[in-house]
Write a protein that holds these residues in place. Structure first.
Motif, PDB file in Angstrom:
ATOM      1  N   HIS A  53       0.825  -1.215   0.000  1.00  0.00           N
ATOM      2  CA  HIS A  53       0.000   0.000   0.000  1.00  0.00           C
ATOM      3  C   HIS A  53       0.857   1.261   0.000  1.00  0.00           C
ATOM      4  O   HIS A  53       0.734   2.092  -0.885  1.00  0.00           O
ATOM      5  N   CYS A  98      -0.978  -5.774   8.275  1.00  0.00           N
ATOM      6  CA  CYS A  98      -0.242  -4.506   8.261  1.00  0.00           C
ATOM      7  C   CYS A  98      -0.779  -3.625   9.374  1.00  0.00           C
ATOM      8  O   CYS A  98      -1.990  -3.399   9.474  1.00  0.00           O
ATOM      9  N   HIS A 124      -2.761   0.287   8.091  1.00  0.00           N
ATOM     10  CA  HIS A 124      -4.165   0.402   7.653  1.00  0.00           C
ATOM     11  C   HIS A 124      -4.866  -0.950   7.669  1.00  0.00           C
ATOM     12  O   HIS A 124      -5.855  -1.141   6.973  1.00  0.00           O
TER      13      HIS A 124
HETATM   14  S1  FES Z   1       0.443   0.758   4.742  1.00  0.00           S
HETATM   15 FE1  FES Z   1      -0.215  -1.308   4.887  1.00  0.00          FE
HETATM   16  S2  FES Z   1      -2.334  -1.175   4.618  1.00  0.00           S
HETATM   17 FE2  FES Z   1      -1.695   0.861   4.380  1.00  0.00          FE
END
Ligand code: FES
Length: 114
Positions: free
Chosen positions: A48, A70, A73
């Motif tokens: 992401h 993660c 987010h």
């Molecule tokens: S940085 Fe991993 S979901 Fe956004």
């Protein structure tokens, strides 16, 4: 370079652990995830934003330890292939790192740059 990362029994089952390695383009962080006798390895980089995944040192799994999570987010990735099944990068995947097991050791398979 010593390609040994750790011994299998040093990894929680199921569980995860981060390692700093010397990649082709310089230092990078990877992590291992153990499930039984299987071990999977990925770069510590979320598709992401490119940021790290762990919310605490060596903590890459969600609470029920069925997915990689993660921390930023909340994206969820399959342990066995790093495919993102939920979150803002759904359909993308973590970058796998080649490792092998030999005599109880988890070893990095050196990248060739090809
Ligand atoms: S940085 Fe991993 S979901 Fe956004």
């Amino acid at each position: 370079m010593d390609d040994r990362l750790c011994r299998l029994e040093e990894l929680p089952d199921p569980g995860s652990k981060a390692f700093a390695i010397e990649g082709l383009a310089g230092p990078e962080e990877i992590f291992l995830v153990r499930q039984g006798d299987e071990v999977f390895a990925y770069r510590n980089q979320c598709p992401h934003t490119g940021g790290p995944l762990d919310w605490m040192p060596d903590q890459f799994l969600d609470l029920d330890k069925r997915h990689i999570q993660c921390a930023t987010h909340d994206a969820r990735f399959r342990i066995e292939d790093g495919f993102c099944v939920a979150g803002p990068c759904a359909g993308q995947a973590l970058q796998a790192v080649a490792v092998r097991q030999e005599s109880g050791w988890i070893r990095l398979v050196p990248a060739t740059g090809k």
